[in-house]
Scaffold this active site. Structure first.
Site, short mmCIF file in Angstrom:
data_model
loop_
_atom_site.label_atom_id
_atom_site.label_comp_id
_atom_site.label_asym_id
_atom_site.label_seq_id
_atom_site.Cartn_x
_atom_site.Cartn_y
_atom_site.Cartn_z
N SER A 1 5.52 -8.44 -2.56
CA SER A 1 4.96 -8.09 -3.90
C SER A 1 5.52 -8.61 -4.95
O SER A 1 6.83 -8.54 -5.34
CB SER A 1 5.04 -6.68 -4.10
OG SER A 1 4.58 -6.28 -5.42
N HIS B 1 1.27 -10.45 -2.35
CA HIS B 1 0.79 -9.19 -3.05
C HIS B 1 0.80 -9.23 -4.55
O HIS B 1 1.97 -9.16 -5.02
CB HIS B 1 1.55 -7.89 -2.42
CG HIS B 1 0.88 -6.71 -2.56
ND1 HIS B 1 -0.29 -5.91 -2.25
CD2 HIS B 1 1.26 -5.72 -3.79
CE1 HIS B 1 -0.64 -5.04 -2.95
NE2 HIS B 1 0.35 -4.72 -3.83
N ASP C 1 0.25 -7.33 -7.97
CA ASP C 1 0.03 -6.21 -8.47
C ASP C 1 -0.69 -6.16 -10.05
O ASP C 1 -0.11 -6.70 -10.63
CB ASP C 1 1.17 -5.14 -8.43
CG ASP C 1 1.47 -4.56 -7.36
OD1 ASP C 1 0.47 -4.00 -6.78
OD2 ASP C 1 2.70 -4.95 -7.00
N MET D 1 -2.09 -4.27 -13.39
CA MET D 1 -2.01 -3.09 -13.78
C MET D 1 -2.33 -3.11 -15.30
O MET D 1 -2.13 -3.93 -16.18
CB MET D 1 -0.58 -2.33 -13.76
CG MET D 1 0.11 -2.41 -12.64
SD MET D 1 1.80 -1.62 -12.73
CE MET D 1 2.17 -1.99 -10.86
N HIS E 1 -4.07 -6.36 -5.73
CA HIS E 1 -4.09 -4.82 -5.62
C HIS E 1 -4.39 -4.43 -7.31
O HIS E 1 -3.72 -4.56 -8.15
CB HIS E 1 -2.66 -4.36 -5.34
CG HIS E 1 -2.39 -2.70 -5.28
ND1 HIS E 1 -1.14 -2.29 -5.30
CD2 HIS E 1 -3.55 -1.85 -5.50
CE1 HIS E 1 -1.31 -0.77 -5.34
NE2 HIS E 1 -2.52 -0.63 -5.46
N MET F 1 -4.74 -1.85 -9.81
CA MET F 1 -4.38 -0.64 -10.39
C MET F 1 -4.95 -0.48 -11.81
O MET F 1 -4.19 -0.41 -12.69
CB MET F 1 -2.91 -0.26 -10.40
CG MET F 1 -2.53 -0.05 -8.70
SD MET F 1 -0.54 -0.38 -8.67
CE MET F 1 -0.80 -2.11 -8.62
N MET G 1 -0.78 4.29 -0.46
CA MET G 1 0.50 4.28 -1.52
C MET G 1 1.70 5.14 -1.29
O MET G 1 1.22 6.33 -0.95
CB MET G 1 -0.08 4.56 -2.98
CG MET G 1 -0.83 3.39 -3.85
SD MET G 1 0.00 1.71 -3.61
CE MET G 1 1.36 2.17 -4.54
N ASP H 1 2.26 0.53 0.95
CA ASP H 1 2.74 -0.40 -0.47
C ASP H 1 3.67 0.88 -1.16
O ASP H 1 3.23 1.90 -1.58
CB ASP H 1 1.53 -0.55 -1.26
CG ASP H 1 2.09 -1.33 -2.46
OD1 ASP H 1 2.99 -1.73 -2.69
OD2 ASP H 1 1.03 -1.69 -3.28
C1 DX5 Z 1 3.61 -0.29 -6.84
C2 DX5 Z 1 3.14 -1.56 -6.57
C3 DX5 Z 1 3.87 -2.20 -5.26
C4 DX5 Z 1 5.30 -2.48 -5.70
C5 DX5 Z 1 6.04 -2.06 -4.72
O1 DX5 Z 1 2.76 0.45 -7.88
O2 DX5 Z 1 1.99 -1.25 -6.02
O3 DX5 Z 1 3.25 -3.25 -4.79
O4 DX5 Z 1 5.58 -3.85 -6.15
O5 DX5 Z 1 7.38 -2.31 -4.87
P1 DX5 Z 1 8.57 -1.87 -4.00
O6 DX5 Z 1 8.43 -2.39 -2.61
O7 DX5 Z 1 9.94 -2.25 -4.84
O8 DX5 Z 1 8.37 -0.30 -3.84
ZN ZN Z 2 0.84 -2.99 -4.86
#
Ligand code: DX5
Ligand code: ZN
Length: 210
Positions: A6, A29, A31, A33, A62, A64, A133, A171
């Site tokens: 990620s 991956h 993310d 947000m 992903h 969010m 999650m 994740d």
């Molecule tokens: C959190 C993300 C994850 C995050 C995981 O909301 O969706 O993808 O990067 O990070 P670690 O592996 O550090 O928990």
């Molecule tokens: Zn993620």
């Protein structure tokens, strides 16, 4: 296992160097947000486009964000190969799944720690991936929530009859210990941010997970 680093934990001042460090990963991956569905802001399509020009890795995006359909096309045009949305954000998940497939990407549906598997059961035949999650979405570096394991087990049972090709991804808080537990529960994809990138040797961490 598919190991998906990620990039949330990558060095955003030097993303190329971070991606180089995980160049042997099949997936990256990404993310996204919006500061609304989750209390953090990250990246938009412009960054995905930049990453796309730099690597051929599968970009596992992903979302969010509160309104995934508003931005999905922009992410596909930017180069996302797979798009996962949160079931908590939409009224009609089947419509969103169909629209995303029409855009030509593989589709994932995700549940937060407080959302039960039964919420998404009826959509499992139609998606390529389900993302469990194992932390509250929003930040990297949080501790794995063990409640995710029973959800993975439940999904692994369901997929046998409903959709054998379904990929079960997990994740949040993944390391060599929690990753093993997830694998044993039936996970196919381990998404890991801090465990991989906050190491001097990300490729060794990936190999350990593999
Ligand atoms: C959190 C993300 C994850 C995050 C995981 O909301 O969706 O993808 O990067 O990070 P670690 O592996 O550090 O928990
Ligand atoms: Zn993620």
């Amino acid at each position: 296992m598919i190991i998906a680093p990620s990039i949330l934990s990558a060095d955003f001042g030097n993303l190329e160097a971070s991606i180089d460090r995980v160049h042997n990963a099949k997936w990256l991956h990404v993310d996204v947000m919006d500061g609304h569905f989750v209390p953090n802001l990250t990246i938009g399509p412009v960054v995905v486009k930049g990453i796309r020009q730099y690597t051929k890795q599968v970009l596992d995006t992903h979302l969010m964000i509160t309104d995934p359909m508003k931005y999905a096309k922009a992410f596909v045009e930017a180069g996302s190969d797979r798009i996962t949305f949160h079931v908590e954000t939409v009224d009609d998940p089947k419509y969103v799944i169909d629209m995303l497939h029409e855009l030509g990407v593989a589709v994932g549906i995700s549940i937060k720690p407080g959302t039960k598997v039964k919420t998404i059961k009826e959509y499992l035949p139609f998606v390529d991936q389900v993302l469990v999650m194992s932390v509250e979405p929003g930040f990297g570096g949080q501790e794995f929530m063990p409640g995710a394991l029973s959800k993975i087990r439940e999904l692994a049972m369901l997929k046998k009859t409903i959709n054998p090709n379904l990929l079960i991804a997990v994740d949040g808080g993944i390391n060599e210990k929690t990753g093993k537990e997830c694998k044993e529960a039936g996970a196919d994809v381990l998404i890991a941010g801090s465990y991989i990138f906050k190491s001097e040797k990300p490729s060794e961490r990936m190999a350990t997970l593999q």
